[in-house]
Every structure is written in structure tokens, then in C-alpha cells.
Design a protein around this motif. Structure first.
Motif, mmCIF file in Angstrom:
data_model
loop_
_atom_site.group_PDB
_atom_site.id
_atom_site.type_symbol
_atom_site.label_atom_id
_atom_site.label_comp_id
_atom_site.label_asym_id
_atom_site.label_seq_id
_atom_site.Cartn_x
_atom_site.Cartn_y
_atom_site.Cartn_z
ATOM 1 N N THR A 48 0.208 46.409 -13.175
ATOM 2 C CA THR A 48 0.083 45.246 -12.815
ATOM 3 C C THR A 48 -1.015 44.228 -14.254
ATOM 4 N N HIS B 243 -0.570 53.465 -6.470
ATOM 5 C CA HIS B 243 -1.410 52.254 -5.475
ATOM 6 C C HIS B 243 -2.264 52.539 -4.228
ATOM 7 N N ASP C 247 2.033 45.274 -0.519
ATOM 8 C CA ASP C 247 2.384 44.938 -1.937
ATOM 9 C C ASP C 247 3.771 44.033 -1.948
#
Length: 273
Positions: A65, A99, A125
Motif C-alpha cells: 500500500t 485486502h 481495487d
């Protein structure tokens, strides 16, 4: 052959086939791919649990991330895979699980994760979807693309075996025929009339589109081959991409021949009569 198996442990995780090609030009690319794949599977079997603890995955997820937030070039998960030791597909799977982890830190359902791995367009995502897609393309050992490729190659060599037997006018039943008859564990080929190879009677043939080393062969003996021997008698295993020497010595007096192609010196019962 054993030299290539021993040397692969000393090489970096990626692009090992290309390196081995230069070192062992006498071996086929398919054989080298099998040697690398089997070493990778053993390595993952020994290290996967340690590399995918919740703590280890949390560290990887934060690094991922952070890299996304810093707009690093695509291929972030692949680069993490090189550092971490997990194959790209296994790493991507761990990141997807993290996630989609629930607030109580419960992992998502395995079916959901498997579905997302098979169709990355369903991942909510965009960056993670693309990163996962790149990992699946890069991984020759794990993931839906790798599994589909292995199944395709295995089936290709089963069909090749059937065609060669038909060309030799050998009468046989294949796996689908045997299952219709109610057999649970079935070899790829059951000969309707046994043949002799190098003085040994052969009743069945199993096709393996891989390289046969001792660990692989012992696994097949336990899971498949001994049950074939108990039910049908002596048989033959073909490791199309080669095998280590003296592999037949571990059979405990049960006759199972090993070859890397269909023997052309088969003796038919009609010839004896």
C-alpha cells in the motif's frame, strides 16, 4: 540429469530455466522446466507457512500500500515476491486475503479468493487487480494460469500415448472407459491384451508429463501406482521429460517399469502364440 536438479537450488528464483539452458544445453526446455517447478514446489511446501503468517502478510501489505501511495511502477507485487521468496501468485493471494479481511480480522472465504484469482477483473481495487494479473502471468508454478497449463500439457501427452498405441495396433481401454466400468483409481491406459517389455509383462501404462525424481516417484507410488499394481499387476510409467537413474530399485519387488517414451520393443501375445 541429477546435476541440473542439484544446481537449481543455487540459482535466483526467477529466470532459472534460461540459466539452466546455458549450463545444460543437452537437456530439453520441458525437462528443465519440470526440474525448476518441482524444486519450487518443495521450497514452497517448506516455507509457505512461515512466509504467510498474519504478521508477515501485514508487513507485506503495508509495503504494498505504501508503494501504491508513492505511485511506484507496476510490478510491485512481483518485486516483493523476489525479495520475500513467495512465488508471485502465492504472494498475490495473500495480499488479496488481507485486502478483503473483515474488521474482526477474519479471512475472506476461500471460494471468494479463488474466484478473484481466476478473474482479476472482479477485484474491487484497480491497482490490486492489475498487480494480481501481472503476478499470474509471471508465475509458472502456481495460480489458475499455471494450473491450466499443467493440465493441458498432461492431457496432450495422454493423447500422444493413445495415438502411439493405436499406431502400434495395441488394444487398450483409457481412463474414461475404466471409470464407466466402475473403477475408482484408474491408470491412463489398461491394456486389453498384456504386452512384454524387456522380458516383463505389462498390463497398464501411466503417463506423466514431468520429470521423475525419487520424491515425485515415491509420491505417485503411494497415491496411485501401488494400487494399480495390486489391482492389475505389473505396469509401466512413462516420465516424458526424463527421470533419475535407478528409480526402479525403490519398488520393493513390485514390477513397475519406468521409461521416458513408449517402448518400441513391445512383444505381443499373438507373436508368442
Amino acid at each position: 540429469m541429477s546435476a541440473a536438479s542439484d544446481y537449481v537450488y543455487k540459482l535466483p528464483y526467477r529466470n532459472r530455466v534460461q540459466t539452466l539452458q546455458k549450463l545444460f544445453p543437452q537437456l530439453s526446455v520441458d525437462t528443465l522446466k519440470c526440474v525448476v517447478a518441482q524444486e519450487c514446489q518443495r521450497r514452497m511446501k517448506g516455507s509457505h507457512g512461515r512466509l504467510t503468517t498474519s504478521e508477515a502478510v501485514e508487513v507485506l501489505y503495508k509495503r504494498y500500500t505504501n508503494s501504491i501511495s508513492m505511485s511506484e511502477e507496476p510490478g510491485i507485487l512481483i518485486r516483493l515476491s523476489d525479495e520475500n521468496g513467495l512465488t508471485p501468485a502465492l504472494l498475490a493471494r495473500s495480499i488479496i486475503e488481507r485486502h478483503y479481511q473483515k474488521s474482526d480480522k477474519t479471512k475472506p472465504a476461500k471460494l471468494l479468493v479463488s474466484t478473484l484469482m481466476k478473474n482479476t477483473a472482479l477485484i474491487d481495487d484497480r491497482d490490486l487487480a492489475f498487480e494480481t494479473y501481472l503476478c499470474l502471468l509471471e508465475d509458472d508454478e502456481y495460480g489458475p494460469i499455471a494450473e491450466a497449463t499443467k493440465q493441458s500439457v498432461g492431457y496432450e501427452y495422454e493423447i500422444r500415448l493413445r495415438m502411439e498405441l493405436e499406431k502400434c495396433r495395441v488394444s487398450f481401454l483409457h481412463e474414461e472407459h475404466l471409470r464407466v466400468k466402475g473403477y475408482d483409481k484408474t491408470p491412463d491406459i489398461k491394456l486389453e491384451i498384456p504386452v512384454a517389455v524387456d522380458g516383463q509383462v505389462i498390463n497398464w501404462i501411466e503417463s506423466k508429463a514431468l520429470f521423475g525424481d525419487e520424491e515425485v516417484h515415491r509420491g505417485y507410488l503411494k497415491d496411485q501406482l501401488y494400487s494399480y499394481w495390486n489391482r492389475f499387476g505389473p505396469g509401466l510409467v512413462i516420465y516424458w521429460f526424463g527421470y533419475v537413474e535407478d528409480l526402479e530399485k525403490i519398488h520393493q519387488n513390485r514390477i513397475i517399469l519406468i521409461r521416458d517414451a513408449l517402448p518400441m520393443n513391445m512383444i505381443f501375445m499373438e507373436q508368442n502364440s
